[in-house]
Design an enzyme around this catalytic site. Structure first.
Site, PDB file in Angstrom:
ATOM      1  N   GLU A   8      28.725  36.207  35.779  1.00  9.35           N
ATOM      2  CA  GLU A   8      28.979  34.903  36.130  1.00  9.35           C
ATOM      3  C   GLU A   8      28.111  34.384  36.956  1.00  9.35           C
ATOM      4  O   GLU A   8      27.872  33.308  36.899  1.00  9.35           O
ATOM      5  CB  GLU A   8      30.520  34.945  36.694  1.00  9.35           C
ATOM      6  CG  GLU A   8      31.750  35.671  35.854  1.00  9.35           C
ATOM      7  CD  GLU A   8      31.982  36.942  36.738  1.00  9.35           C
ATOM      8  OE1 GLU A   8      31.202  37.692  36.723  1.00  9.35           O
ATOM      9  OE2 GLU A   8      33.117  37.067  36.878  1.00  9.35           O
ATOM     10  N   ASP A  84      38.614  41.878  36.400  1.00  9.41           N
ATOM     11  CA  ASP A  84      39.921  41.243  36.671  1.00  9.41           C
ATOM     12  C   ASP A  84      40.417  40.468  35.725  1.00  9.41           C
ATOM     13  O   ASP A  84      39.600  40.151  34.706  1.00  9.41           O
ATOM     14  CB  ASP A  84      40.061  40.414  38.146  1.00  9.41           C
ATOM     15  CG  ASP A  84      39.018  39.562  38.271  1.00  9.41           C
ATOM     16  OD1 ASP A  84      38.560  39.047  37.408  1.00  9.41           O
ATOM     17  OD2 ASP A  84      38.839  38.969  39.446  1.00  9.41           O
ATOM     18  N   GLU A  86      40.534  37.174  35.633  1.00 13.08           N
ATOM     19  CA  GLU A  86      39.955  36.291  35.387  1.00 13.08           C
ATOM     20  C   GLU A  86      38.794  36.454  34.846  1.00 13.08           C
ATOM     21  O   GLU A  86      37.989  35.758  33.920  1.00 13.08           O
ATOM     22  CB  GLU A  86      39.645  35.516  36.653  1.00 13.08           C
ATOM     23  CG  GLU A  86      38.972  33.919  36.652  1.00 13.08           C
ATOM     24  CD  GLU A  86      38.971  33.297  37.986  1.00 13.08           C
ATOM     25  OE1 GLU A  86      38.899  32.125  37.840  1.00 13.08           O
ATOM     26  OE2 GLU A  86      39.494  34.011  38.968  1.00 13.08           O
ATOM     27  N   TYR A 295      34.169  45.484  45.284  1.00 11.19           N
ATOM     28  CA  TYR A 295      34.654  44.315  44.871  1.00 11.19           C
ATOM     29  C   TYR A 295      35.838  43.830  45.737  1.00 11.19           C
ATOM     30  O   TYR A 295      36.555  44.712  46.156  1.00 11.19           O
ATOM     31  CB  TYR A 295      35.384  44.606  43.392  1.00 11.19           C
ATOM     32  CG  TYR A 295      35.667  43.134  42.584  1.00 11.19           C
ATOM     33  CD1 TYR A 295      34.706  42.238  42.784  1.00 11.19           C
ATOM     34  CD2 TYR A 295      37.018  42.914  42.217  1.00 11.19           C
ATOM     35  CE1 TYR A 295      34.997  40.879  42.072  1.00 11.19           C
ATOM     36  CE2 TYR A 295      37.541  41.768  41.574  1.00 11.19           C
ATOM     37  CZ  TYR A 295      36.597  40.788  41.459  1.00 11.19           C
ATOM     38  OH  TYR A 295      36.720  39.619  40.831  1.00 11.19           O
ATOM     39  N   ARG A 297      37.972  41.321  45.464  1.00 14.25           N
ATOM     40  CA  ARG A 297      39.308  40.856  45.222  1.00 14.25           C
ATOM     41  C   ARG A 297      40.259  41.901  44.905  1.00 14.25           C
ATOM     42  O   ARG A 297      40.118  42.314  43.581  1.00 14.25           O
ATOM     43  CB  ARG A 297      39.167  39.491  44.077  1.00 14.25           C
ATOM     44  CG  ARG A 297      38.604  38.408  44.668  1.00 14.25           C
ATOM     45  CD  ARG A 297      38.665  37.324  43.665  1.00 14.25           C
ATOM     46  NE  ARG A 297      37.653  36.019  44.201  1.00 14.25           N
ATOM     47  CZ  ARG A 297      36.442  36.039  43.982  1.00 14.25           C
ATOM     48  NH1 ARG A 297      35.637  36.649  43.267  1.00 14.25           N
ATOM     49  NH2 ARG A 297      35.821  34.947  44.580  1.00 14.25           N
ATOM     50  N   HIS A 342      41.499  48.117  40.927  1.00  8.77           N
ATOM     51  CA  HIS A 342      40.409  48.564  41.813  1.00  8.77           C
ATOM     52  C   HIS A 342      40.613  49.658  42.788  1.00  8.77           C
ATOM     53  O   HIS A 342      41.387  49.870  43.067  1.00  8.77           O
ATOM     54  CB  HIS A 342      39.641  47.090  42.149  1.00  8.77           C
ATOM     55  CG  HIS A 342      39.428  46.202  41.347  1.00  8.77           C
ATOM     56  ND1 HIS A 342      40.361  45.131  41.208  1.00  8.77           N
ATOM     57  CD2 HIS A 342      38.712  45.930  40.212  1.00  8.77           C
ATOM     58  CE1 HIS A 342      40.224  44.247  40.275  1.00  8.77           C
ATOM     59  NE2 HIS A 342      38.975  44.998  39.699  1.00  8.77           N
TER      60      HIS A 342
END
Length: 691
Positions: A8, A84, A86, A295, A297, A342
């Site tokens: 991304e 995740d 998203e 990570y 989030r 995670h």
């Protein structure tokens, strides 16, 4: 022919490229490349089936074209978005946009951007998780349904520029409910007794006349004075001594919510800023070592065995065996809705110390890294041990308690180096006489409930199961951007329009602002991700009852728009000018709108005439010659001396002629609070309520 890796973020792409070498091309999608259209509903409903009408956004068309060209000649195409829901959805849309079958492209995931993690991910690709894609898609469609169908109703019934959201409205109700509590609060007066014994030992009165004194039991100044005078006549001895050991365990490693809370409390960072900095640390934007943290989030407290083993080795080497638990410490979250997909947030390399970070990274990034590093290291260390001391001092009718603490072993605090200083009580024996040095009473008022800070609101949202780690910071940012709340001295304060919105939603759309309903919807999304629920059925269960409420609301909800004439004619058409409310506040417009488009800023109308200073009948407390007058400035009303500039007395509070009975050094001043009107002494802060 190269292997193509699609991520991304451009920063993420740059870091990963370092590890993969010349056989790989790494390109960034720059977030979502397909989404629902901005100008239309974007959901087709046919035979109870919800069909999203995704579009490639104009600012991503060139990016899609470039990825398509690279994909034509690529040996392998790897989808490497975040691990995740998203990220899974972004990977799905990338595949569709470049004309590939999402189920056939290899999907690679990694929890940290390090060389080993990247190479291992490329060697072990998996298939795209379509259940997670469906869960994320359901969230997106639910949010579109609420926003697109409910927001126009708010615009129609209250004012233009308003919006509603599935998570945003539930969060706003929590803030508004707290403000309602504060407004309904009525302060209660009480008095406390403070005493200092010889050797400057502060104490707390816990008994009088053999009755335990509760916080609100001394209700009047007269009663407090009588108690003080009685205690002054007493002689005191040590009645009892208690010593107890207390063990304090370290906090678990960070997950998203606790990181945002700690960064707010310790570093004064907003949740939004914290996540921006954490993203940079994760991607290794300013580091030559790759990604510096895992990570960010996550709602998990899991830690990899390798990371814990390396932490234990460092603890033993740097601090010694006594700081190392016999076995690794593991943690589990109490949040039933936690996905735990995670790890917790931790440094990727325990040997990259905060000292190195402060040399290499920007100041704020280094501060956040140090917070994460120390929390992770401390969570694998031994508890601290303190001795809690209590000495009970007894008179004929009264009993006081003196408290102290001695740290016997610092344990995990060794990492932080900021353990509170000992408060050591001198050695006493039971029966020792002790002299009272000073005793006084203090007037107090019960305080209203505290408003939410950004950190405490996130904690509340998490406890209620509203939203997920990726939504906490954006939700607060959205409420602020919409002017539904303001941040004042770290406190979240709802604006007036918020009360109107929430009252309407409470009366006609209870589910939208009900925290339990919102939490259960999150659980349903979890069930979709776990292949335990059908996403089309979840949408149907919500959509049709909701649309019935919308239809009823259009006819049953009375318009709250008001037309207030300002007594002027429109310079363009001669119609009446009125005051209106818009997204950015109040303004003046023509009543003949939309035929006449005249409008202007309200400030052009409401320029206040300069008021002559008004005497309030009080002599100046500074010069005792001039009169106190009421004045006005851009910031509002204030009080000053009529002899200005010879006398520069100034006050935001209104002076009075009533002397302070507590210190007799100043006159009281009138103070207007939400909980009532008070008189307060500017010297000793004595305060009493007058209505």
């Amino acid at each position: 022919m190269k292997n193509l890796v699609i991520v991304e973020s451009p920063a993420k792409a740059k870091t990963i490229k370092k590890f993969l070498g010349s056989d790989y091309e790494v390109v960034a999608s720059k977030g979502h490349i397909r989404d629902l259209p901005k100008t239309t509903f974007g959901i087709k409903i046919d035979n109870n089936k919800f069909i999203p009408e995704y579009k490639i956004s104009s600012d991503h068309s060139d990016i899609v074209k470039n990825i398509k060209n690279l994909a034509k000649s690529a040996t392998n195409i790897y989808l490497a978005t975040d691990e995740d829901r998203e990220g899974e959805a972004i990977a799905y849309h990338i595949a569709i946009a470049i004309g590939k079958d999402p189920k056939k492209l290899p999907r690679i995931v990694f929890h940290e951007i390090t060389k080993d993690a990247i190479l291992n991910a490329v060697s072990n690709p998996r298939n795209l998780d379509m259940n997670s894609v469906d869960a994320q898609q359901t969230r997106r469609l639910l949010d579109r349904i609420v926003g697109y169908k409910l927001s126009p109703l708010l615009n129609q019934k209250i004012r233009k520029g308003l919006s509603a959201g599935r998570v945003q409205s539930a969060a706003l109700k929590i803030v508004v409910d707290k403000e309602r509590e504060i407004k309904a609060f009525k302060p209660v007066e009480y008095h406390s007794i403070e005493a200092i014994f010889k050797k400057d030992l502060d104490s707390e009165l816990i008994k009088f006349k053999a009755q335990k004194i509760e916080k609100l039991s001394i209700k009047t100044e007269k009663e407090a004075i009588e108690i003080v005078e009685a205690i002054k006549k007493e002689e005191f001895k040590v009645k009892d001594i208690e010593k107890k050991q207390r063990k304090t365990n370290p906090n678990p490693p960070f997950m998203t919510s606790t990181l945002q809370q700690a960064a707010s409390s310790n570093l004064n960072f907003s949740p939004k800023k914290t996540m921006i900095l954490a993203q940079s640390l994760y991607e290794g934007v300013n580091s030559n070592h790759g990604g510096l943290i895992t990570y960010m989030r996550t709602d998990s407290l899991n830690l990899s065995k390798e990371a814990v083993l390396k932490a234990r080795e460092l603890i033993e080497q740097n601090f010694g065996d006594k700081y190392l638990p016999k076995s690794p410490v593991s943690y589990t979250t109490k949040n039933k809705s936690a996905q735990e997909a995670h790890e917790a947030i931790r440094p990727t390399d325990i040997n990259y110390t905060p000292q190195l970070a402060h040399k290499e990274l920007p100041k704020d990034e280094a501060k956040l890294y140090e917070l994460i590093y120390n929390r992770f290291l401390a969570c694998q260390m031994t508890p601290s041990i303190s001795e809690i001391q209590s000495v009970f001092i007894s008179g004929q009718k009264s009993e006081f308690k003196i408290s102290g603490r001695v740290v016997l072993f610092d344990g995990f605090y060794k990492v932080y180096g900021d353990l509170d200083k000992d408060k050591i009580i001198p050695n006493f024996e039971i029966g020792d006489e002790i002299i009272l040095q000073k005793i006084s009473s203090k007037q107090n008022f019960t305080e209203p409930p505290a408003r939410y800070s950004e950190a405490s609101l996130i904690k509340k949202l998490e406890s209620l199961g509203i939203g997920r780690p990726s939504t906490y910071a954006p939700t607060i940012s959205l409420l602020t951007a919409r002017n539904y709340v303001e941040i004042e001295k770290k406190q979240i304060v709802p604006t007036e329009i918020s009360f109107t919105i929430i009252e309407l939603l409470e009366n006609h759309f209870k589910n939208i602002v009900d925290s339990e309903f919102t939490s259960k919807m999150e659980e349903k999304l979890d069930q979709i991700a776990e292949n335990k629920a059908n996403w089309q059925e979840i949408l149907s269960e919500f959509y049709y009852p909701f649309m019935d409420e919308i239809a009823q609301g259009k006819t049953s909800i009375k318009s709250q728009k008001t037309t207030q004439l300002i007594g002027e004619k429109c310079p363009d058409c001669g119609g009446d000018l009125v005051k209106r409310s818009g997204k950015f506040g109040e303004f003046v417009a023509c009543l003949n709108f939309p035929k006449c488009k005249y409008s202007r800023n309200l400030n052009q109308t409401q320029q206040k005439e300069k008021k002559e200073p008004t005497k309030i009948g009080i002599k100046c407390p500074k010069c005792n010659d001039g009169d106190i007058v009421e004045r006005f400035s851009k910031r509002g009303k204030f009080y000053g001396c009529s002899n200005y500039p010879k006398c520069n007395f100034i006050s935001n509070l209104e002076p009075t002629n009533e002397p302070c009975t507590n210190c007799n050094e100043s006159n009281l001043m009138k103070k207007e609070l939400k909980s009532g009107t008070f008189l307060e002494c500017p010297k000793c802060k004595f305060k009493k309520q007058i209505d």
